[in-house]
Write a protein that holds these residues in place. Structure first.
Motif, PDB file in Angstrom:
ATOM      1  N   SER A  30       0.815  -1.217   0.000  1.00  0.00           N
ATOM      2  CA  SER A  30       0.000   0.000   0.000  1.00  0.00           C
ATOM      3  C   SER A  30       0.850   1.270   0.000  1.00  0.00           C
ATOM      4  O   SER A  30       0.479   2.276  -0.610  1.00  0.00           O
ATOM      5  CB  SER A  30      -0.946  -0.014   1.206  1.00  0.00           C
ATOM      6  OG  SER A  30      -0.213  -0.138   2.403  1.00  0.00           O
ATOM      7  N   THR A  31       2.010   1.253   0.656  1.00  0.00           N
ATOM      8  CA  THR A  31       2.865   2.444   0.671  1.00  0.00           C
ATOM      9  C   THR A  31       3.520   2.636  -0.701  1.00  0.00           C
ATOM     10  O   THR A  31       3.559   3.755  -1.227  1.00  0.00           O
ATOM     11  CB  THR A  31       3.942   2.324   1.768  1.00  0.00           C
ATOM     12  OG1 THR A  31       3.341   1.809   2.963  1.00  0.00           O
ATOM     13  CG2 THR A  31       4.561   3.666   2.081  1.00  0.00           C
ATOM     14  N   ASP A  86       7.644  -4.153   6.234  1.00  0.00           N
ATOM     15  CA  ASP A  86       6.779  -4.523   7.362  1.00  0.00           C
ATOM     16  C   ASP A  86       7.414  -4.144   8.686  1.00  0.00           C
ATOM     17  O   ASP A  86       6.712  -3.834   9.647  1.00  0.00           O
ATOM     18  CB  ASP A  86       6.478  -6.023   7.304  1.00  0.00           C
ATOM     19  CG  ASP A  86       5.764  -6.364   6.011  1.00  0.00           C
ATOM     20  OD1 ASP A  86       4.664  -5.839   5.792  1.00  0.00           O
ATOM     21  OD2 ASP A  86       6.318  -7.124   5.193  1.00  0.00           O
ATOM     22  N   LYS A  96      10.321  -7.931   5.204  1.00  0.00           N
ATOM     23  CA  LYS A  96       9.432  -7.655   4.087  1.00  0.00           C
ATOM     24  C   LYS A  96       8.719  -8.943   3.687  1.00  0.00           C
ATOM     25  O   LYS A  96       9.086 -10.021   4.103  1.00  0.00           O
ATOM     26  CB  LYS A  96      10.223  -7.111   2.888  1.00  0.00           C
ATOM     27  CG  LYS A  96      10.646  -5.661   3.095  1.00  0.00           C
ATOM     28  CD  LYS A  96      11.333  -5.062   1.869  1.00  0.00           C
ATOM     29  CE  LYS A  96      10.574  -5.191   0.595  1.00  0.00           C
ATOM     30  NZ  LYS A  96       9.205  -4.623   0.639  1.00  0.00           N
ATOM     31  N   GLY A  97       7.693  -8.764   2.865  1.00  0.00           N
ATOM     32  CA  GLY A  97       6.991  -9.940   2.354  1.00  0.00           C
ATOM     33  C   GLY A  97       5.574 -10.072   2.845  1.00  0.00           C
ATOM     34  O   GLY A  97       4.893 -11.049   2.529  1.00  0.00           O
ATOM     35  N   LYS A 123       6.096   0.992  11.646  1.00  0.00           N
ATOM     36  CA  LYS A 123       6.973  -0.077  11.138  1.00  0.00           C
ATOM     37  C   LYS A 123       8.356  -0.087  11.809  1.00  0.00           C
ATOM     38  O   LYS A 123       9.123  -1.023  11.602  1.00  0.00           O
ATOM     39  CB  LYS A 123       7.159   0.082   9.619  1.00  0.00           C
ATOM     40  CG  LYS A 123       5.879   0.187   8.803  1.00  0.00           C
ATOM     41  CD  LYS A 123       5.110  -1.095   8.822  1.00  0.00           C
ATOM     42  CE  LYS A 123       3.874  -1.088   7.936  1.00  0.00           C
ATOM     43  NZ  LYS A 123       4.113  -0.975   6.517  1.00  0.00           N
TER      44      LYS A 123
HETATM   45  C1  5RP Z   1       5.285  -6.775   0.076  1.00  0.00           C
HETATM   46  C2  5RP Z   1       6.069  -6.003   1.057  1.00  0.00           C
HETATM   47  C3  5RP Z   1       5.554  -4.663   1.444  1.00  0.00           C
HETATM   48  O1  5RP Z   1       6.523  -3.713   1.153  1.00  0.00           O
HETATM   49  C4  5RP Z   1       5.257  -4.662   2.905  1.00  0.00           C
HETATM   50  O2  5RP Z   1       4.338  -5.705   3.179  1.00  0.00           O
HETATM   51  C5  5RP Z   1       4.676  -3.327   3.364  1.00  0.00           C
HETATM   52  O3  5RP Z   1       3.411  -3.148   2.808  1.00  0.00           O
HETATM   53  P1  5RP Z   1       2.521  -1.917   3.196  1.00  0.00           P
HETATM   54  O4  5RP Z   1       3.161  -0.704   2.611  1.00  0.00           O
HETATM   55  O5  5RP Z   1       1.171  -2.231   2.574  1.00  0.00           O
HETATM   56  O6  5RP Z   1       2.428  -1.858   4.708  1.00  0.00           O
HETATM   57  O7  5RP Z   1       7.089  -6.403   1.533  1.00  0.00           O
HETATM   58  O8  5RP Z   1       5.832  -8.045  -0.134  1.00  0.00           O
END
Ligand code: 5RP
Length: 229
Positions: A30-31, A86, A96-97, A123
Protein backbone atom coordinates in the motif's frame (compact mmCIF):
# COMPACT_ATOMS: atom_id res chain seq x y z
CA UNK A 1 -2.92 12.44 10.24
CA UNK A 2 -4.26 8.98 9.36
CA UNK A 3 -2.21 5.99 8.19
CA UNK A 4 -2.80 6.69 4.51
CA UNK A 5 -1.68 10.29 4.86
CA UNK A 6 1.55 9.13 6.50
CA UNK A 7 2.20 6.70 3.65
CA UNK A 8 1.64 9.50 1.15
CA UNK A 9 4.02 11.74 3.08
CA UNK A 10 6.78 9.10 3.02
CA UNK A 11 6.15 8.43 -0.68
CA UNK A 12 6.30 12.14 -1.49
CA UNK A 13 9.61 12.51 0.33
CA UNK A 14 11.01 9.56 -1.64
CA UNK A 15 9.91 11.14 -4.90
CA UNK A 16 12.41 13.94 -4.23
CA UNK A 17 15.18 11.34 -4.79
CA UNK A 18 13.90 10.46 -8.26
CA UNK A 19 15.73 12.16 -11.12
CA UNK A 20 15.00 12.42 -14.80
CA UNK A 21 16.28 9.41 -16.74
CA UNK A 22 16.40 7.07 -13.74
CA UNK A 23 15.85 3.33 -13.94
CA UNK A 24 13.59 2.65 -10.97
CA UNK A 25 12.71 -0.49 -9.06
CA UNK A 26 9.13 -0.10 -7.87
CA UNK A 27 8.03 -1.91 -4.73
CA UNK A 28 4.84 -3.64 -3.69
CA UNK A 29 2.24 -2.86 -1.04
CA UNK A 30 0.00 0.00 0.00
CA UNK A 31 2.87 2.44 0.67
CA UNK A 32 4.60 1.63 -2.61
CA UNK A 33 1.27 2.16 -4.36
CA UNK A 34 1.06 5.69 -2.97
CA UNK A 35 4.51 6.22 -4.46
CA UNK A 36 3.30 4.92 -7.84
CA UNK A 37 0.37 7.35 -7.80
CA UNK A 38 2.66 10.32 -7.11
CA UNK A 39 5.22 9.10 -9.63
CA UNK A 40 2.52 8.79 -12.29
CA UNK A 41 1.58 12.46 -11.78
CA UNK A 42 5.21 13.45 -12.32
CA UNK A 43 5.45 11.23 -15.41
CA UNK A 44 2.32 12.87 -16.80
CA UNK A 45 4.07 16.19 -16.19
CA UNK A 46 7.10 15.17 -18.27
CA UNK A 47 9.44 13.24 -15.93
CA UNK A 48 11.18 10.49 -17.88
CA UNK A 49 11.80 7.29 -15.90
CA UNK A 50 11.51 3.59 -16.58
CA UNK A 51 10.20 1.36 -13.83
CA UNK A 52 10.81 -2.30 -13.08
CA UNK A 53 7.90 -3.58 -10.96
CA UNK A 54 8.37 -6.04 -8.10
CA UNK A 55 5.00 -7.74 -8.56
CA UNK A 56 2.19 -8.26 -11.03
CA UNK A 57 0.03 -6.11 -8.74
CA UNK A 58 2.43 -3.18 -9.00
CA UNK A 59 2.81 -3.73 -12.73
CA UNK A 60 -0.96 -3.48 -13.22
CA UNK A 61 -1.15 -0.21 -11.29
CA UNK A 62 1.78 1.27 -13.24
CA UNK A 63 0.21 0.33 -16.57
CA UNK A 64 -3.14 1.75 -15.46
CA UNK A 65 -1.54 5.06 -14.44
CA UNK A 66 0.86 5.36 -17.37
CA UNK A 67 4.22 4.69 -15.69
CA UNK A 68 6.51 3.17 -18.36
CA UNK A 69 7.79 -0.30 -17.47
CA UNK A 70 10.42 -2.78 -18.56
CA UNK A 71 11.29 -6.19 -17.20
CA UNK A 72 14.41 -6.69 -15.08
CA UNK A 73 15.89 -8.73 -17.92
CA UNK A 74 15.49 -5.78 -20.26
CA UNK A 75 16.87 -3.39 -17.62
CA UNK A 76 19.11 -5.42 -15.32
CA UNK A 77 20.89 -2.52 -13.61
CA UNK A 78 18.78 -0.02 -11.72
CA UNK A 79 19.59 3.34 -10.14
CA UNK A 80 17.14 3.26 -7.28
CA UNK A 81 14.44 1.04 -5.78
CA UNK A 82 11.69 2.48 -3.63
CA UNK A 83 9.71 0.00 -1.57
CA UNK A 84 7.76 -0.39 1.66
CA UNK A 85 8.55 -2.66 4.59
CA UNK A 86 6.78 -4.52 7.36
CA UNK A 87 9.48 -3.74 9.91
CA UNK A 88 12.63 -1.63 9.91
CA UNK A 89 15.18 -1.43 12.70
CA UNK A 90 17.75 1.22 13.52
CA UNK A 91 20.38 -0.48 11.33
CA UNK A 92 18.06 -0.49 8.30
CA UNK A 93 17.47 -4.22 8.55
CA UNK A 94 14.01 -5.08 7.30
CA UNK A 95 11.28 -7.65 7.40
CA UNK A 96 9.43 -7.66 4.09
CA UNK A 97 6.99 -9.94 2.35
CA UNK A 98 3.72 -9.10 4.06
CA UNK A 99 2.35 -8.67 0.55
CA UNK A 100 4.02 -11.86 -0.66
CA UNK A 101 6.37 -10.18 -3.14
CA UNK A 102 9.62 -10.72 -1.22
CA UNK A 103 11.46 -12.74 -3.86
CA UNK A 104 11.03 -10.21 -6.67
CA UNK A 105 11.49 -7.35 -4.21
CA UNK A 106 14.84 -8.74 -3.10
CA UNK A 107 16.01 -9.46 -6.65
CA UNK A 108 15.06 -5.96 -7.81
CA UNK A 109 16.61 -4.28 -4.74
CA UNK A 110 19.75 -6.35 -5.27
CA UNK A 111 19.98 -5.06 -8.85
CA UNK A 112 19.72 -1.45 -7.68
CA UNK A 113 22.49 0.92 -6.67
CA UNK A 114 20.29 2.23 -3.85
CA UNK A 115 17.15 1.15 -2.02
CA UNK A 116 14.97 3.66 -0.19
CA UNK A 117 12.39 2.28 2.22
CA UNK A 118 9.18 4.22 2.75
CA UNK A 119 7.10 3.52 5.84
CA UNK A 120 5.12 5.04 8.65
CA UNK A 121 6.30 5.10 12.28
CA UNK A 122 4.38 1.92 13.13
CA UNK A 123 6.97 -0.08 11.14
CA UNK A 124 9.99 1.04 13.18
CA UNK A 125 11.14 -1.52 15.75
CA UNK A 126 13.98 -1.95 18.21
CA UNK A 127 14.43 -5.60 17.28
CA UNK A 128 12.98 -7.37 14.25
CA UNK A 129 10.46 -10.16 14.72
CA UNK A 130 7.12 -8.93 16.05
CA UNK A 131 5.89 -9.20 12.45
CA UNK A 132 5.69 -12.83 11.29
CA UNK A 133 8.69 -13.57 9.09
CA UNK A 134 7.55 -14.53 5.57
CA UNK A 135 9.53 -17.41 4.06
CA UNK A 136 8.90 -18.27 0.40
CA UNK A 137 9.17 -22.00 -0.26
CA UNK A 138 8.87 -24.33 -3.22
CA UNK A 139 5.55 -26.22 -3.12
CA UNK A 140 7.43 -29.52 -3.57
CA UNK A 141 8.20 -30.95 -0.15
CA UNK A 142 6.73 -27.99 1.71
CA UNK A 143 6.20 -30.03 4.90
CA UNK A 144 9.81 -31.25 4.89
CA UNK A 145 10.99 -27.69 4.30
CA UNK A 146 8.86 -26.46 7.18
CA UNK A 147 10.38 -29.09 9.51
CA UNK A 148 13.88 -28.08 8.37
CA UNK A 149 13.05 -24.42 9.12
CA UNK A 150 11.79 -25.37 12.60
CA UNK A 151 14.98 -27.33 13.35
CA UNK A 152 17.22 -24.59 12.02
CA UNK A 153 15.38 -21.94 14.03
CA UNK A 154 15.58 -24.09 17.14
CA UNK A 155 19.37 -24.36 16.80
CA UNK A 156 19.41 -20.54 16.90
CA UNK A 157 17.19 -20.48 19.99
CA UNK A 158 14.06 -19.49 18.06
CA UNK A 159 10.68 -21.18 18.11
CA UNK A 160 7.07 -20.46 17.27
CA UNK A 161 4.29 -21.42 14.88
CA UNK A 162 5.09 -21.60 11.19
CA UNK A 163 1.86 -21.24 9.23
CA UNK A 164 1.14 -21.76 5.56
CA UNK A 165 -0.28 -18.47 4.27
CA UNK A 166 -3.85 -18.76 3.05
CA UNK A 167 -5.75 -16.69 0.48
CA UNK A 168 -9.47 -17.11 -0.02
CA UNK A 169 -10.31 -20.80 -0.06
CA UNK A 170 -6.76 -21.99 -0.78
CA UNK A 171 -3.08 -21.34 -0.29
CA UNK A 172 -1.55 -17.99 -1.11
CA UNK A 173 0.55 -18.36 -4.26
CA UNK A 174 3.34 -15.91 -5.11
CA UNK A 175 3.89 -14.42 -8.57
CA UNK A 176 6.62 -17.04 -8.98
CA UNK A 177 4.30 -19.96 -8.12
CA UNK A 178 5.66 -20.56 -4.62
CA UNK A 179 4.08 -20.81 -1.16
CA UNK A 180 4.64 -18.55 1.84
CA UNK A 181 5.28 -19.81 5.36
CA UNK A 182 4.79 -17.13 8.01
CA UNK A 183 7.05 -17.79 11.00
CA UNK A 184 6.11 -16.38 14.42
CA UNK A 185 9.58 -16.50 15.94
CA UNK A 186 9.11 -13.36 17.96
CA UNK A 187 12.18 -11.26 18.72
CA UNK A 188 15.06 -12.14 16.34
CA UNK A 189 18.25 -11.12 18.16
CA UNK A 190 20.63 -12.23 15.37
CA UNK A 191 18.92 -11.52 12.05
CA UNK A 192 22.14 -12.12 10.09
CA UNK A 193 22.55 -15.64 11.51
CA UNK A 194 18.92 -16.51 10.80
CA UNK A 195 19.15 -15.13 7.25
CA UNK A 196 22.26 -17.18 6.53
CA UNK A 197 20.74 -20.33 8.04
CA UNK A 198 17.49 -19.98 6.09
CA UNK A 199 19.40 -19.44 2.84
CA UNK A 200 21.04 -22.83 3.36
CA UNK A 201 17.80 -24.85 3.57
CA UNK A 202 16.82 -26.69 0.37
CA UNK A 203 13.29 -25.70 -0.55
CA UNK A 204 13.57 -22.20 0.86
CA UNK A 205 13.37 -19.92 -2.16
CA UNK A 206 13.78 -16.65 -0.24
CA UNK A 207 13.00 -15.09 3.12
CA UNK A 208 11.84 -11.68 4.20
CA UNK A 209 14.97 -10.59 6.07
CA UNK A 210 16.54 -7.79 4.01
CA UNK A 211 19.98 -7.09 5.43
CA UNK A 212 22.47 -4.58 4.01
CA UNK A 213 20.05 -3.71 1.22
CA UNK A 214 18.40 -0.45 2.23
CA UNK A 215 20.51 2.70 2.09
CA UNK A 216 17.90 5.05 3.52
CA UNK A 217 14.50 4.80 5.19
CA UNK A 218 11.97 7.61 5.08
CA UNK A 219 9.70 7.31 8.08
CA UNK A 220 6.54 9.36 8.21
CA UNK A 221 4.80 10.21 11.47
CA UNK A 222 2.19 12.69 12.58
CA UNK A 223 4.82 15.43 12.93
CA UNK A 224 6.35 14.88 9.48
CA UNK A 225 8.94 12.65 7.81
CA UNK A 226 12.35 11.72 9.21
CA UNK A 227 15.14 9.64 7.73
CA UNK A 228 17.08 6.66 9.02
CA UNK A 229 20.50 6.05 7.50
C1 5RP B 1 5.29 -6.78 0.08
C2 5RP B 1 6.07 -6.00 1.06
C3 5RP B 1 5.55 -4.66 1.44
O1 5RP B 1 6.52 -3.71 1.15
C4 5RP B 1 5.26 -4.66 2.90
O2 5RP B 1 4.34 -5.71 3.18
C5 5RP B 1 4.68 -3.33 3.36
O3 5RP B 1 3.41 -3.15 2.81
P1 5RP B 1 2.52 -1.92 3.20
O4 5RP B 1 3.16 -0.70 2.61
O5 5RP B 1 1.17 -2.23 2.57
O6 5RP B 1 2.43 -1.86 4.71
O7 5RP B 1 7.09 -6.40 1.53
O8 5RP B 1 5.83 -8.05 -0.13
Amino acid sequence: MDAREMKIKAAAAALAHVEDGMRLGIGTGSTAEEFVRLLAERVAGGLSVIGVPTSERTARLCVELGVPLMSLDELPELDLTIDGADEVDGRLRLIKGGGGALLREKIVAGASSRMIVIADESKVVETLGAFKLPIEVNPFGMVATRIAIERTASRLGLSGAIELRQAGAGHFMTDGGHLILDASFGRIPDAEALATALNAIPGVVEHGLFINMASLAIIAGPAGARTLT
